[in-house]
Design an enzyme around this catalytic site. Structure first.
Site, PDB file in Angstrom:
ATOM      1  N   LYS A 254       0.778  -1.121   0.060  1.00  0.00           N
ATOM      2  CA  LYS A 254      -0.054   0.117  -0.112  1.00  0.00           C
ATOM      3  C   LYS A 254       0.775   1.009  -0.106  1.00  0.00           C
ATOM      4  O   LYS A 254       1.567   1.490   1.051  1.00  0.00           O
ATOM      5  CB  LYS A 254      -0.901   0.033   1.271  1.00  0.00           C
ATOM      6  CG  LYS A 254      -1.704   1.066   1.254  1.00  0.00           C
ATOM      7  CD  LYS A 254      -2.892   0.879   2.557  1.00  0.00           C
ATOM      8  CE  LYS A 254      -4.101   1.915   2.068  1.00  0.00           C
ATOM      9  NZ  LYS A 254      -3.689   3.386   2.047  1.00  0.00           N
ATOM     10  N   ARG A 259      -3.491   8.776  -5.349  1.00  0.00           N
ATOM     11  CA  ARG A 259      -4.176   7.851  -6.390  1.00  0.00           C
ATOM     12  C   ARG A 259      -4.032   8.635  -7.791  1.00  0.00           C
ATOM     13  O   ARG A 259      -4.161  10.053  -7.759  1.00  0.00           O
ATOM     14  CB  ARG A 259      -5.646   7.606  -6.013  1.00  0.00           C
ATOM     15  CG  ARG A 259      -5.921   6.715  -6.888  1.00  0.00           C
ATOM     16  CD  ARG A 259      -6.234   5.304  -6.143  1.00  0.00           C
ATOM     17  NE  ARG A 259      -6.937   4.429  -7.172  1.00  0.00           N
ATOM     18  CZ  ARG A 259      -7.684   3.651  -6.426  1.00  0.00           C
ATOM     19  NH1 ARG A 259      -8.443   3.820  -5.222  1.00  0.00           N
ATOM     20  NH2 ARG A 259      -8.594   2.750  -7.148  1.00  0.00           N
ATOM     21  N   ARG A 274      -7.671  10.974  -6.627  1.00  0.00           N
ATOM     22  CA  ARG A 274      -8.756  10.525  -6.034  1.00  0.00           C
ATOM     23  C   ARG A 274     -10.201  10.842  -6.069  1.00  0.00           C
ATOM     24  O   ARG A 274     -11.147   9.891  -6.405  1.00  0.00           O
ATOM     25  CB  ARG A 274      -8.224  10.422  -4.608  1.00  0.00           C
ATOM     26  CG  ARG A 274      -9.189  10.088  -3.374  1.00  0.00           C
ATOM     27  CD  ARG A 274      -9.416   8.468  -3.649  1.00  0.00           C
ATOM     28  NE  ARG A 274     -10.354   8.152  -2.531  1.00  0.00           N
ATOM     29  CZ  ARG A 274     -11.674   8.279  -2.348  1.00  0.00           C
ATOM     30  NH1 ARG A 274     -12.193   8.995  -3.265  1.00  0.00           N
ATOM     31  NH2 ARG A 274     -12.190   7.956  -1.272  1.00  0.00           N
ATOM     32  N   GLU A 304      -0.637   4.566  -7.954  1.00  0.00           N
ATOM     33  CA  GLU A 304      -0.376   5.607  -6.851  1.00  0.00           C
ATOM     34  C   GLU A 304       1.149   6.361  -6.998  1.00  0.00           C
ATOM     35  O   GLU A 304       1.860   5.650  -7.133  1.00  0.00           O
ATOM     36  CB  GLU A 304      -0.267   4.721  -5.493  1.00  0.00           C
ATOM     37  CG  GLU A 304      -0.204   5.546  -4.238  1.00  0.00           C
ATOM     38  CD  GLU A 304      -1.589   5.980  -3.758  1.00  0.00           C
ATOM     39  OE1 GLU A 304      -2.494   5.616  -4.320  1.00  0.00           O
ATOM     40  OE2 GLU A 304      -1.545   6.468  -2.439  1.00  0.00           O
ATOM     41  N   PHE A 344      -1.059  -0.154 -10.533  1.00  0.00           N
ATOM     42  CA  PHE A 344      -1.307  -1.590 -10.029  1.00  0.00           C
ATOM     43  C   PHE A 344      -2.727  -2.178 -10.740  1.00  0.00           C
ATOM     44  O   PHE A 344      -3.291  -3.129 -10.271  1.00  0.00           O
ATOM     45  CB  PHE A 344      -1.806  -1.645  -8.718  1.00  0.00           C
ATOM     46  CG  PHE A 344      -2.761  -0.285  -7.988  1.00  0.00           C
ATOM     47  CD1 PHE A 344      -4.203  -0.220  -8.434  1.00  0.00           C
ATOM     48  CD2 PHE A 344      -1.924   0.668  -7.270  1.00  0.00           C
ATOM     49  CE1 PHE A 344      -4.841   0.746  -7.959  1.00  0.00           C
ATOM     50  CE2 PHE A 344      -2.761   1.654  -6.924  1.00  0.00           C
ATOM     51  CZ  PHE A 344      -4.160   1.787  -7.171  1.00  0.00           C
ATOM     52  N   ARG A 419     -16.832   0.154  -2.816  1.00  0.00           N
ATOM     53  CA  ARG A 419     -15.950  -0.109  -1.537  1.00  0.00           C
ATOM     54  C   ARG A 419     -16.622  -1.486  -1.055  1.00  0.00           C
ATOM     55  O   ARG A 419     -17.582  -1.538  -0.237  1.00  0.00           O
ATOM     56  CB  ARG A 419     -16.146   0.885  -0.347  1.00  0.00           C
ATOM     57  CG  ARG A 419     -14.997   0.796   0.647  1.00  0.00           C
ATOM     58  CD  ARG A 419     -15.430   1.504   1.882  1.00  0.00           C
ATOM     59  NE  ARG A 419     -14.931   3.045   1.438  1.00  0.00           N
ATOM     60  CZ  ARG A 419     -13.995   3.675   1.327  1.00  0.00           C
ATOM     61  NH1 ARG A 419     -12.887   3.062   1.842  1.00  0.00           N
ATOM     62  NH2 ARG A 419     -13.845   5.009   1.104  1.00  0.00           N
ATOM     63  N   LYS A 425      -7.599  -3.107   3.135  1.00  0.00           N
ATOM     64  CA  LYS A 425      -6.461  -2.674   3.565  1.00  0.00           C
ATOM     65  C   LYS A 425      -6.234  -3.121   4.893  1.00  0.00           C
ATOM     66  O   LYS A 425      -7.031  -3.469   5.676  1.00  0.00           O
ATOM     67  CB  LYS A 425      -6.552  -1.297   3.391  1.00  0.00           C
ATOM     68  CG  LYS A 425      -7.837  -0.456   4.327  1.00  0.00           C
ATOM     69  CD  LYS A 425      -7.734   1.061   4.016  1.00  0.00           C
ATOM     70  CE  LYS A 425      -9.114   1.423   4.607  1.00  0.00           C
ATOM     71  NZ  LYS A 425      -9.244   2.938   4.377  1.00  0.00           N
TER      72      LYS A 425
HETATM   73  P1  ATP Z   1     -10.181   5.491   0.550  1.00  0.00           P
HETATM   74  O1  ATP Z   1      -9.398   6.275  -0.515  1.00  0.00           O
HETATM   75  O2  ATP Z   1     -10.353   4.261   0.480  1.00  0.00           O
HETATM   76  O3  ATP Z   1     -11.429   6.689   0.791  1.00  0.00           O
HETATM   77  P2  ATP Z   1      -8.235   6.621   2.392  1.00  0.00           P
HETATM   78  O4  ATP Z   1      -8.106   7.952   1.615  1.00  0.00           O
HETATM   79  O5  ATP Z   1      -8.062   6.717   3.915  1.00  0.00           O
HETATM   80  O6  ATP Z   1      -9.442   5.959   2.110  1.00  0.00           O
HETATM   81  P3  ATP Z   1      -6.809   4.009   2.369  1.00  0.00           P
HETATM   82  O7  ATP Z   1      -8.289   3.521   2.579  1.00  0.00           O
HETATM   83  O8  ATP Z   1      -6.121   4.283   3.558  1.00  0.00           O
HETATM   84  O9  ATP Z   1      -7.089   5.585   1.877  1.00  0.00           O
HETATM   85  O10 ATP Z   1      -6.408   3.520   1.189  1.00  0.00           O
HETATM   86  C1  ATP Z   1      -6.883   3.443  -0.113  1.00  0.00           C
HETATM   87  C2  ATP Z   1      -5.945   3.870  -1.051  1.00  0.00           C
HETATM   88  O11 ATP Z   1      -4.644   3.388  -0.978  1.00  0.00           O
HETATM   89  C3  ATP Z   1      -6.413   4.075  -2.436  1.00  0.00           C
HETATM   90  O12 ATP Z   1      -7.155   4.997  -2.877  1.00  0.00           O
HETATM   91  C4  ATP Z   1      -5.009   4.147  -3.189  1.00  0.00           C
HETATM   92  O13 ATP Z   1      -4.848   5.436  -3.292  1.00  0.00           O
HETATM   93  C5  ATP Z   1      -4.068   3.771  -2.322  1.00  0.00           C
HETATM   94  N1  ATP Z   1      -3.237   2.352  -2.571  1.00  0.00           N
HETATM   95  C6  ATP Z   1      -1.842   2.517  -2.501  1.00  0.00           C
HETATM   96  N2  ATP Z   1      -1.257   1.297  -2.970  1.00  0.00           N
HETATM   97  C7  ATP Z   1      -2.459   0.658  -3.473  1.00  0.00           C
HETATM   98  C8  ATP Z   1      -2.462  -0.815  -4.029  1.00  0.00           C
HETATM   99  N3  ATP Z   1      -1.475  -1.454  -4.156  1.00  0.00           N
HETATM  100  N4  ATP Z   1      -3.870  -0.852  -4.689  1.00  0.00           N
HETATM  101  C9  ATP Z   1      -4.843   0.256  -4.495  1.00  0.00           C
HETATM  102  N5  ATP Z   1      -4.866   1.180  -3.587  1.00  0.00           N
HETATM  103  C10 ATP Z   1      -3.589   1.451  -3.239  1.00  0.00           C
END
Ligand code: ATP
Length: 588
Positions: A254, A259, A274, A304, A344, A419, A425
């Site tokens: 991660k 994004r 994002r 990302e 990815f 989602r 995650k």
């Molecule tokens: P969200 O984007 O889910 O609303 P958030 O901003 O808190 O929540 P997280 O839920 O912590 O983010 O993580 C999701 C995000 O992780 C994805 O939107 C993407 O930007 C990032 N990410 C990093 N590496 C990856 C990966 N290998 N596959 C998918 N997403 C990834």
């Protein structure tokens, strides 16, 4: 349709405090629209735009140039306009006041004419641009009545104040064209694939009947240049639960950056964030790489971006990467802090939409598509079916300075905008009590006493998003722990968002001193989620009385502002909040 008629609808939309009423007013408006061109324009205008929100088309007039145009149109001093603006706090109201009396109260300019002039202003460039824009805008103002003027002036300033969410517009479209707002779900898939409400409305209006409409909507496919709503992650507490629930998985690092959805058609490149904003110009090195290192004529990639030192294999912390989200001196900063993008997923290639193609097949195509693993890097895939191995990978990720891992269900489709447990995650903090943050939306200020009053606030009323109803519900008041800088920053960010009545999409039992249009997203850390009879997140209400308690945050504190990369509809949802509450319950 005359623009004046549309402006009168805008007045009614602005005045209501009820979301159901918003849908009713919009439905009556859509009933009056007979052409596909017109409904497309009206959809963008309702969003305060002249193009879909992701298109980088800006009218390019700020308060001072609008004041110039008003001064030309009504032969008054620009200073007088600005004084009125200062007094009323809104250029729309100032313009209406100036126009009233000086102007006839009916006008006969069509929606199309207004739309075309605004588009012409947006497309004006070269020598004397500012003067040309002022002349075009003031000529338009001269032809309009005062209600139309109030609204048209707000459009270039991105402050239409209607507060309507896209799902609410889809409710009204479904009610009018499919016979029931509950049929919105038919439109959502197309919206997740194209993000373009104008296109969806046009498609419905072009169809002969509801059945043909649904058919045409389902055929609306992914298009290069229009962002696809990102697939998002669910949460699970630990590696063991992941393997129990998902079996063999594809586990990826991660990456902690931002994004990027990269679109390429020949040498045309688009990069979306994002929240699907067009960020192309911010990333010159990614544009170059997308032009050269991809073996496809047209493609859409998901990844990302972050600052990464390929020699030492060091990932730079998010605070470093985030310095690249800027509008000025881009080339200079790109030189100092070049970005890499870990790719990815692949969602489209050479005319073929890949959303329904199984993950492993997409991964294979992705490997064939990125020909030079340099600026665009392939995210590693690890097929794992053992909890200990997954835990080892998580530990390894954390040691490398990464945030955790994202685990993907084998052979799953890419579910745009969803989602669910296709993607999960696992972060360092997830195991244990509530450690994941919650993205909240500011809904109002509650006035305080003493030092804080200098900033006009003692506490912030914050909420989360109820996705099903497309409303914002309260979850906490945050006061203590905010620094003076944070208060100042909140004041700056909320300029122009203050409202004297509850915005229609907010459900609250608490009456703040000042309401705010839901816009600003903040990341909040709390000790715990608790049940609460005073907050509306997850509450069941009957005639404004609580029948079942809602959920609230205990000891909430501000971690960061997220309005750069999240729109209010990207905030934590009620469903997620309840899931997190239940997860935490199991631990204690
Ligand atoms: P969200 O984007 O889910 O609303 P958030 O901003 O808190 O929540 P997280 O839920 O912590 O983010 O993580 C999701 C995000 O992780 C994805 O939107 C993407 O930007 C990032 N990410 C990093 N590496 C990856 C990966 N290998 N596959 C998918 N997403 C990834």
């Amino acid at each position: 349709m005359q623009f004046q008629t549309l402006a009168e609808y805008f007045d009614r939309l602005e005045a209501t405090s009820s979301r159901l009423e918003l849908i009713r007013i919009l439905s009556t408006l859509f009933h009056e629209v007979h052409s596909a061109d017109e409904v497309e324009e009206i959809c963008y205008l309702v969003q305060g735009r002249i193009a879909p929100f992701f298109a980088p088309i800006e009218i390019g007039m700020a308060e001072k140039t609008i004041a110039d145009a008003l001064s030309h149109a009504f032969a008054i001093d620009r200073e007088e306009v600005l004084i009125e603006f200062d007094r009323l706090g809104d250029m729309g109201l100032a313009a209406q006041k100036i126009a009233k009396g000086k102007h006839k109260e009916t006008s006969s300019v069509s929606v199309k004419e207004v739309f075309d002039i605004l588009t012409e202003i947006a497309n004006t460039s070269g020598n004397g641009t500012v003067e040309k824009k002022i002349t075009l805008f003031s000529d338009l103002l001269k032809k309009l009545d005062s209600v139309s003027i109030k609204h048209v002036v707000r459009i270039p300033l991105s402050n239409l104040r209607l507060g309507i969410g896209d799902p609410t517009i889809m409710d009204a479209l479904a009610a009018v064209k499919l016979g029931d707002k509950k049929l919105r779900s038919y439109l959502e898939g197309a919206y997740n694939r194209t993000s373009d409400l104008g296109l969806i409305a046009r498609t419905l209006w072009e169809a002969k009947n509801p059945v043909a409409g649904v058919d045409a909507i389902e055929k609306l496919s992914v298009q290069v240049g229009k962002p696809i709503r990102s697939e998002l992650c669910e949460r699970l507490p630990d590696a063991k639960k992941v393997i129990e629930k998902m079996g063999e998985v594809d586990a990826q690092y991660k990456y902690d950056g931002f994004r990027v959805q990269i679109h390429k058609k020949g040498n045309d490149i688009w990069i979306f964030s994002r929240n699907l904003e067009n960020m192309t110009h911010m990333f010159p090195e990614l544009i170059e790489a997308a032009k050269q290192d991809i073996d496809a004529k047209s493609v859409i990639l998901d990844g990302e971006a972050l600052a990464y030192n390929a020699v030492s294999e060091e990932f730079l912390p998010f605070q470093e990467t985030t310095k690249r989200r800027r509008k000025h001196n881009i080339a200079e900063v790109a030189e100092k802090l070049p970005l890499r993008a870990f790719i990815f997923d692949i969602l489209y290639k050479d005319g073929k939409q890949l959303l329904d193609t199984p993950l492993q097949e997409r991964q294979k195509m992705l490997k064939e598509t990125i020909i030079k693993d340099d600026t665009l890097l392939l995210a590693e895939n690890n097929l794992i079916d053992d909890a200990q191995k997954l835990q080892n990978m998580l530990d390894d990720a954390i040691t490398k300075g990464l945030e955790g891992v994202v685990i993907k269900k084998m052979n799953s489709k890419y579910e745009a905008g969803a989602r669910n447990f296709n993607w999960v995650k696992l972060k360092r903090h997830n195991a244990g009590e509530l450690k994941d943050t919650i993205d909240c939306v500011l809904l109002g200020y509650v006035s305080g006493k003493g030092k804080r009053t200098a900033f006009g606030a003692g506490a912030l009323l914050v909420g989360v998003y109820d996705k099903k109803e497309d409303v914002f519900v309260t979850v906490s008041k945050i006061g203590t722990g905010l620094t003076d800088e944070e208060w100042t920053s909140i004041r700056e960010r909320s300029k122009g968002l203050e409202r004297d009545h509850k915005p229609a999409r907010v459900i609250s039992l608490i009456q703040p001193s000042v309401w705010l249009e839901p816009k600003i997203v903040i990341e909040v850390l709390a000790d715990e989620i608790t049940r609460s009879p005073i907050h509306t997140a997850g509450a069941v209400l009957e005639e404004n009385k609580v029948v079942e308690s809602g959920y609230a945050l205990r000891f909430p504190r501000l971690v960061s502002f997220r309005d750069n990369d999240k729109s209010p509809e990207d905030a934590t949802t009620v469903k997620e909040l309840i899931d997190m509450y239940q997860e935490q319950g199991k631990k204690s």
